[in-house]
Design a protein around this motif. Structure first.
Motif, PDB file in Angstrom:
ATOM      1  N   ASP A 115      -9.305  15.082   4.463  1.00  0.00           N
ATOM      2  CA  ASP A 115      -8.132  14.859   5.229  1.00  0.00           C
ATOM      3  C   ASP A 115      -7.334  15.847   5.735  1.00  0.00           C
ATOM      4  OD1 ASP A 115      -5.807  13.649   5.952  1.00  0.00           O
ATOM      5  OD2 ASP A 115      -5.055  12.994   4.223  1.00  0.00           O
ATOM      6  N   SER A 137      -4.167   7.123   9.062  1.00  0.00           N
ATOM      7  CA  SER A 137      -4.468   6.116   8.000  1.00  0.00           C
ATOM      8  C   SER A 137      -5.744   5.599   8.529  1.00  0.00           C
ATOM      9  CB  SER A 137      -3.344   5.335   8.141  1.00  0.00           C
ATOM     10  OG  SER A 137      -2.206   5.759   7.738  1.00  0.00           O
ATOM     11  N   ASP A 168      -4.930  14.491  13.110  1.00  0.00           N
ATOM     12  CA  ASP A 168      -4.140  13.723  13.801  1.00  0.00           C
ATOM     13  C   ASP A 168      -3.555  14.692  14.988  1.00  0.00           C
ATOM     14  OD1 ASP A 168      -3.774  11.378  12.975  1.00  0.00           O
ATOM     15  OD2 ASP A 168      -2.172  11.630  11.396  1.00  0.00           O
TER      16      ASP A 168
HETATM   17  C1  LIG Z   1      -2.204  14.867   5.294  1.00  0.00           C
HETATM   18  C2  LIG Z   1      -1.877  13.224   5.961  1.00  0.00           C
HETATM   19  N1  LIG Z   1      -2.967  12.443   5.812  1.00  0.00           N
HETATM   20  C3  LIG Z   1      -2.716  11.180   6.303  1.00  0.00           C
HETATM   21  C4  LIG Z   1      -1.645  10.733   7.234  1.00  0.00           C
HETATM   22  C5  LIG Z   1      -1.481   9.528   7.559  1.00  0.00           C
HETATM   23  O1  LIG Z   1      -1.699   9.585   9.006  1.00  0.00           O
HETATM   24  P1  LIG Z   1      -0.884   8.623  10.159  1.00  0.00           P
HETATM   25  O2  LIG Z   1       0.533   8.415   9.792  1.00  0.00           O
HETATM   26  O3  LIG Z   1      -1.195   9.136  11.350  1.00  0.00           O
HETATM   27  O4  LIG Z   1      -1.759   7.164   9.449  1.00  0.00           O
HETATM   28  C6  LIG Z   1      -0.628  11.826   7.165  1.00  0.00           C
HETATM   29  C7  LIG Z   1       0.804  11.424   7.710  1.00  0.00           C
HETATM   30  O5  LIG Z   1       1.641  12.084   7.668  1.00  0.00           O
HETATM   31  C8  LIG Z   1      -0.822  13.205   6.555  1.00  0.00           C
HETATM   32  O6  LIG Z   1       0.262  14.036   6.605  1.00  0.00           O
END
Ligand SMILES: Cc1ncc(COP(=O)(O)O)c(C=O)c1O
Length: 462
Positions: free
Chosen positions: A247, A136, A276
């Protein structure tokens, strides 16, 4: 200090040994927790081992065990021990990875890890990035950068598919995109963005005076694992002069495998990519990352240098990571990634990621051959969506939604596995996301068998 640390290590090692034999979820209602924990801070302290034991008994177990081998809900996480120890060390050394002066060792290590990611993604030498709290925060940094590169237009718009993670929409909102200018583009039968629909939308919006600043693509949509047509999007964005943000928070680390690299082809043409490492790269929270094709674009919006930080300017070639994103004080996140990769080697990471891909493919095969289950969204990366829908029984969709809600509830209360649901095509679906290096095919198969068993029970009562 040593005794306390030894006790903490002992608790964690025992937990990890016993994890597979426990339920993947535990939790408690609010009232008993308020009763137990809602107290004023004590004026005088108490024995540290007593405090630790209370945390271990009353607080920490009440959680979804995301690292349980049968934890398949949402996007799980299964950190390795060297990564956990790295976070402990970084906290003990009290590293603030804000700039070179304050943390040259950790800053160089972040350069190392970012350079590994750059190479895995197929990005050019100009690329760089930073580690963030998560996907995020990284998406927010990316959209700030995209807006800056576009000249901070008043009437900016951004585009993403109806499968995109809420983090994208939230990032757009925070950077000041008006809600009606955060445009959702329909996806096709495979849950991939419809590039034709995107092109028409951009054309209409330009004619109406909007200035498209970014397209947010999925490289592993959370609900279905769908990967948008990245090459086609890169062509479109290049011809339109729009920033392409990918993403890849969940799916991006698949690039370290040959199969993943094929699936994610075109990702290297993105202007920015979110990863991530606390998802499919086996790190403890928090380990997000933003990569950009041209690292100089990151410092333009973020580097603000007040007098009180003038001493921190070491000179060229000494990046200050606090100048690349929204955080100044930052933990030394690179250490966990570096320590776990150094300990296990990339071959082990590749095997663990390939295992997720393979288990998902086998799950789909199992579902396709099951007389009780039906696939709603075929395996994409390591996600598969399915539901109880016995062949030959013409059950109405709304009834199937309700039947599967009951199956999910039975799984939740009566099976050690944890799975979650999704709505591909608007229909209630059970969903597996397989990203744990300890998960075996038996874990997946027995979870699918449990779904079949509960499905048959629920159908009998239907
Ligand atoms: C595809 C995707 N984008 C963004 C996010 C958000 O990431 P974070 O929870 O590390 O902020 C997630 C979280 O599950 C995700 O699956």
């Amino acid at each position: 200090m040593v005794d306390l640390a030894a006790r903490a290590a002992e608790v964690l090692v025992r937990r990890s040994e016993e994890l597979g034999g426990t339920e993947a979820w535990d939790g408690e209602f609010r009232a008993p927790l308020v009763e137990k924990l809602m107290q004023d801070p004590p004026e005088g302290g108490r024995a540290p081992d007593e405090v630790l034991e209370q945390a271990v008994a009353d607080i920490l177990p009440l959680a979804l065990r995301l690292d349980h081998p049968r934890s398949f809900g949402f996007v799980p996480s299964s950190p390795t021990w060297p990564g956990v120890i790295a976070d402990f060390l970084a906290a003990g050394y009290n590293i603030n990875a804000c700039n070179w002066l304050v943390a040259s060792g950790a800053s160089q290590l972040e350069c190392v890890v970012i350079d590994w990611f750059r190479q895995w993604l197929g990005y050019p030498d100009t690329a760089g990035g930073l580690l963030t709290s998560g996907g995020s925060a990284a998406s927010l940094d990316a959209l700030v950068t995209a807006r800056e590169v576009a000249g901070n237009p008043e009437n900016a718009s951004v585009y993403m598919s109806d499968q995109s993670h809420s983090a994208q929409r939230r990032a757009a909102k925070i950077v000041g995109i008006r809600p009606e200018n955060s445009r959702l583009v329909s996806s096709d039968d495979s849950f991939r963005i419809d590039v034709g629909a995107l092109a028409s939308m951009v054309k209409v919006d330009r004619a109406a005076g909007l200035q498209p600043i970014a397209v947010c693509a999925n490289a592993g949509a959370t609900a279905t694992g769908a990967v948008d047509p990245l090459e086609e999007l890169a062509d479109f964005c290049a011809s339109e002069g729009i920033w392409l943000h990918v993403d890849a928070a969940y799916g991006g680390f698949a690039v370290v495998t040959e199969q993943g690299k094929r699936i994610l082809r075109g990702i290297e043409r993105a202007d920015s990519i979110v990863l991530d490492a606390h998802k499919w790269f086996f790190q403890p929270y928090e380990a997000g990352c933003l990569m950009v094709r041209d690292v100089s674009t990151l410092e333009k919006p973020f580097a603000i240098r007040p007098d009180f930080l003038q001493d921190a300017l070491w000179g060229s070639g000494h990046p200050n990571f606090g100048d690349r994103g929204l955080q100044l004080s930052r933990s030394a996140r690179a250490l966990k990634i570096w320590m776990s990769v150094q300990t296990f080697g990339m071959a082990a990471f590749r095997r663990a990621i390939a295992n997720g891909l393979e288990c998902a493919a086998r799950a789909q095969e199992y579902i396709d051959n099951s007389p009780v289950l039906k696939c709603l969204s075929p395996a994409s990366l390591s996600v598969v969506c399915f539901r109880v829908d016995p062949a030959g029984q013409d059950i109405a969709d709304d009834d199937l939604d309700e039947i599967n809600r009951q199956v999910l509830a039975r799984m939740f209360w009566e099976d050690p596995a944890f799975i979650s649901s999704a709505m591909p095509g608007g229909r209630f679906s059970l969903r597996l996301c397989i990203v744990n290096h300890n998960t075996t095919w038996d874990d997946v198969r027995e979870t699918l068998q449990a779904a079949e068993r509960f499905g048959k029970d629920v159908l009998l009562q239907h």
